[in-house]
Design a protein around this motif. Sequence first.
Motif, PDB file in Angstrom:
ATOM      1  N   SER A 169       0.832  -1.218   0.000  1.00 43.27           N
ATOM      2  CA  SER A 169       0.000   0.000   0.000  1.00 43.27           C
ATOM      3  C   SER A 169       0.862   1.262   0.000  1.00 43.27           C
ATOM      4  CB  SER A 169      -0.993  -0.003   1.156  1.00 43.27           C
ATOM      5  OG  SER A 169      -0.320  -0.069   2.379  1.00 43.27           O
ATOM      6  N   ASP A 170       2.083   1.176   0.507  1.00 41.88           N
ATOM      7  CA  ASP A 170       3.014   2.315   0.386  1.00 41.88           C
ATOM      8  C   ASP A 170       3.283   2.637  -1.085  1.00 41.88           C
ATOM      9  OD1 ASP A 170       3.394   2.736   3.151  1.00 41.88           O
ATOM     10  OD2 ASP A 170       5.011   1.255   3.235  1.00 41.88           O
ATOM     11  N   LEU A 171       3.354   1.587  -1.913  1.00 43.40           N
ATOM     12  CA  LEU A 171       3.596   1.785  -3.348  1.00 43.40           C
ATOM     13  C   LEU A 171       2.435   2.536  -3.990  1.00 43.40           C
ATOM     14  CD1 LEU A 171       5.233   1.125  -5.976  1.00 43.40           C
ATOM     15  CD2 LEU A 171       3.866  -0.961  -6.122  1.00 43.40           C
ATOM     16  N   LYS A 172       1.206   2.151  -3.625  1.00 44.68           N
ATOM     17  CA  LYS A 172       0.015   2.837  -4.144  1.00 44.68           C
ATOM     18  C   LYS A 172       0.050   4.308  -3.748  1.00 44.68           C
ATOM     19  CE  LYS A 172      -4.421   2.600  -5.696  1.00 44.68           C
ATOM     20  NZ  LYS A 172      -5.277   3.378  -4.858  1.00 44.68           N
ATOM     21  N   GLU A 173       0.350   4.541  -2.482  1.00 45.75           N
ATOM     22  CA  GLU A 173       0.425   5.915  -1.991  1.00 45.75           C
ATOM     23  C   GLU A 173       1.500   6.696  -2.749  1.00 45.75           C
ATOM     24  OE1 GLU A 173       0.499   7.313   2.475  1.00 45.75           O
ATOM     25  OE2 GLU A 173       2.556   7.045   1.768  1.00 45.75           O
ATOM     26  N   TYR A 174       2.627   6.045  -3.034  1.00 46.71           N
ATOM     27  CA  TYR A 174       3.721   6.750  -3.714  1.00 46.71           C
ATOM     28  C   TYR A 174       3.349   7.091  -5.161  1.00 46.71           C
ATOM     29  CZ  TYR A 174       8.432   8.326  -4.667  1.00 46.71           C
ATOM     30  OH  TYR A 174       9.516   9.109  -4.996  1.00 46.71           O
ATOM     31  N   SER A 175       2.555   6.237  -5.799  1.00 44.13           N
ATOM     32  CA  SER A 175       2.087   6.573  -7.149  1.00 44.13           C
ATOM     33  C   SER A 175       1.176   7.802  -7.070  1.00 44.13           C
ATOM     34  CB  SER A 175       1.383   5.379  -7.803  1.00 44.13           C
ATOM     35  OG  SER A 175       0.026   5.300  -7.434  1.00 44.13           O
ATOM     36  N   GLU A 176       0.334   7.865  -6.035  1.00 41.92           N
ATOM     37  CA  GLU A 176      -0.572   9.016  -5.875  1.00 41.92           C
ATOM     38  C   GLU A 176       0.205  10.291  -5.537  1.00 41.92           C
ATOM     39  OE1 GLU A 176      -3.317   7.334  -3.092  1.00 41.92           O
ATOM     40  OE2 GLU A 176      -4.200   6.061  -4.656  1.00 41.92           O
ATOM     41  N   PHE A 177       1.238  10.166  -4.721  1.00 41.03           N
ATOM     42  CA  PHE A 177       2.099  11.311  -4.403  1.00 41.03           C
ATOM     43  C   PHE A 177       2.657  11.921  -5.689  1.00 41.03           C
ATOM     44  CE2 PHE A 177       6.468  12.820  -3.721  1.00 41.03           C
ATOM     45  CZ  PHE A 177       6.263  13.815  -2.777  1.00 41.03           C
ATOM     46  N   ASN A 178       3.123  11.053  -6.587  1.00 45.25           N
ATOM     47  CA  ASN A 178       3.716  11.540  -7.838  1.00 45.25           C
ATOM     48  C   ASN A 178       2.668  12.089  -8.797  1.00 45.25           C
ATOM     49  OD1 ASN A 178       6.793  11.068  -8.035  1.00 45.25           O
ATOM     50  ND2 ASN A 178       6.026   9.245  -6.988  1.00 45.25           N
ATOM     51  N   LYS A 179       1.475  11.488  -8.814  1.00 47.30           N
ATOM     52  CA  LYS A 179       0.391  12.026  -9.659  1.00 47.30           C
ATOM     53  C   LYS A 179      -0.071  13.388  -9.125  1.00 47.30           C
ATOM     54  CE  LYS A 179      -1.593   7.624 -11.115  1.00 47.30           C
ATOM     55  NZ  LYS A 179      -2.851   6.878 -11.260  1.00 47.30           N
ATOM     56  N   ASP A 180      -0.183  13.500  -7.810  1.00 47.67           N
ATOM     57  CA  ASP A 180      -0.576  14.782  -7.207  1.00 47.67           C
ATOM     58  C   ASP A 180       0.449  15.868  -7.531  1.00 47.67           C
ATOM     59  OD1 ASP A 180      -2.765  13.546  -6.151  1.00 47.67           O
ATOM     60  OD2 ASP A 180      -2.116  13.630  -4.054  1.00 47.67           O
ATOM     61  N   PHE A 181       1.728  15.499  -7.470  1.00 55.39           N
ATOM     62  CA  PHE A 181       2.787  16.474  -7.768  1.00 55.39           C
ATOM     63  C   PHE A 181       2.674  16.935  -9.222  1.00 55.39           C
ATOM     64  CE2 PHE A 181       7.180  17.604  -9.011  1.00 55.39           C
ATOM     65  CZ  PHE A 181       7.402  18.619  -8.098  1.00 55.39           C
ATOM     66  N   LEU A 182       2.451  16.000 -10.138  1.00 59.03           N
ATOM     67  CA  LEU A 182       2.286  16.352 -11.553  1.00 59.03           C
ATOM     68  C   LEU A 182       1.117  17.319 -11.720  1.00 59.03           C
ATOM     69  CD1 LEU A 182       2.801  16.028 -14.603  1.00 59.03           C
ATOM     70  CD2 LEU A 182       1.351  13.970 -14.525  1.00 59.03           C
ATOM     71  N   GLY A 183      -0.017  17.024 -11.085  1.00 59.86           N
ATOM     72  CA  GLY A 183      -1.187  17.891 -11.195  1.00 59.86           C
ATOM     73  C   GLY A 183      -0.893  19.289 -10.675  1.00 59.86           C
ATOM     74  N   TRP A 184      -0.169  19.367  -9.580  1.00 61.09           N
ATOM     75  CA  TRP A 184       0.184  20.663  -8.993  1.00 61.09           C
ATOM     76  C   TRP A 184       1.114  21.441  -9.931  1.00 61.09           C
ATOM     77  CZ3 TRP A 184       4.926  22.653  -7.419  1.00 61.09           C
ATOM     78  CH2 TRP A 184       4.859  23.842  -6.683  1.00 61.09           C
TER      79      TRP A 184
END
Length: 307
Positions: free
Chosen positions: A245-260
């Motif tokens: 689940s850390d991996l899932k969270e890390y994919s979301e962290f990177n997607k959120d950063f891209l969106g920002w």
Amino acid sequence: MRRGIVLGLLVAVGGLAAVNAQPPAGQPAPKVLEVEKLADNLYVLKAAAGGGNTAAFITATGVVVVDTKNPGWGQPIIDKIKELTPKPVTTIINTHTHADHVSGNVEFPATVDVVVQENTKTNMEGMGPVTGREDQWTPSIFTANGGKGMPKRSFKDTMTLFSGADRVDLYYFGRGHTNGDAFVVFPALRVMHAGDIFARKGPPLLDANNGGSGSLIGDTLAKVHAGVKNVDRIITGHSTVMTWSDLKEYSEFNKDFLGWVQEELKTGKSVDAATAEYAIPAKYAGYTPNAAQTKTNIGVIYNELKK
Ligand SMILES: [Zn+2]
């Protein structure tokens, strides 16, 4: 009793002295590896100054090593594995091209098989500078060693080595940290080595010079999370062992950063202005900020979005 305590104290003081002893001037510091046992036949070999996390997977016929750290760390890895098993190292898998993951290759016997993703093989033929760290570039260790330690085999999307309890599955899911990030899965142990596409909880190194992509890293990590089954523990590139689940969270962290970053570009922010504004979102508790890496990453993503 009292004598025992005094002896114990002497041993303790002696131990401290040994830890504090500095090597003589001009001598390199001793290369000490910390061993973390994940299973009877899987170990992580760590050293803060040594480079990326190394895995040693002991099979029926020999040892598979994943990543070989900085120059000079190949022999210490070989020596440490000798303490764990009498079996020889037969195979090296490099997760990607970076010098702190591949340089020890040249210290292993030339007979050792070296397997990488095919884009990493191309990158290792050049060993060019890393985006944002161009000042740290050093000439190729492989050229200096007549090609010793270079990959002998490569794969495009998947490859399987060995079978049964010894099985190792290799995957490539697309660009991220580089364009050749391999995921190394030990199915019998439900463990995966992710290399530097998941180095730690914090901003990733987006090495555009070696095909890395800030637009794609989040999607690539999501594909791994959806596409690889039956893994519980992840050996990260430079941090502790993490969960699926850390991996899932890390994919979301990177997607959120891209969106920002997309919003910052839309509103005309310079790289410096965007960097000054960025803060890791509160929901990513425990993530370590890195302003210099964030600045590099904003620049990388701006370049991708402007294309
Ligand atoms: Zn790396």
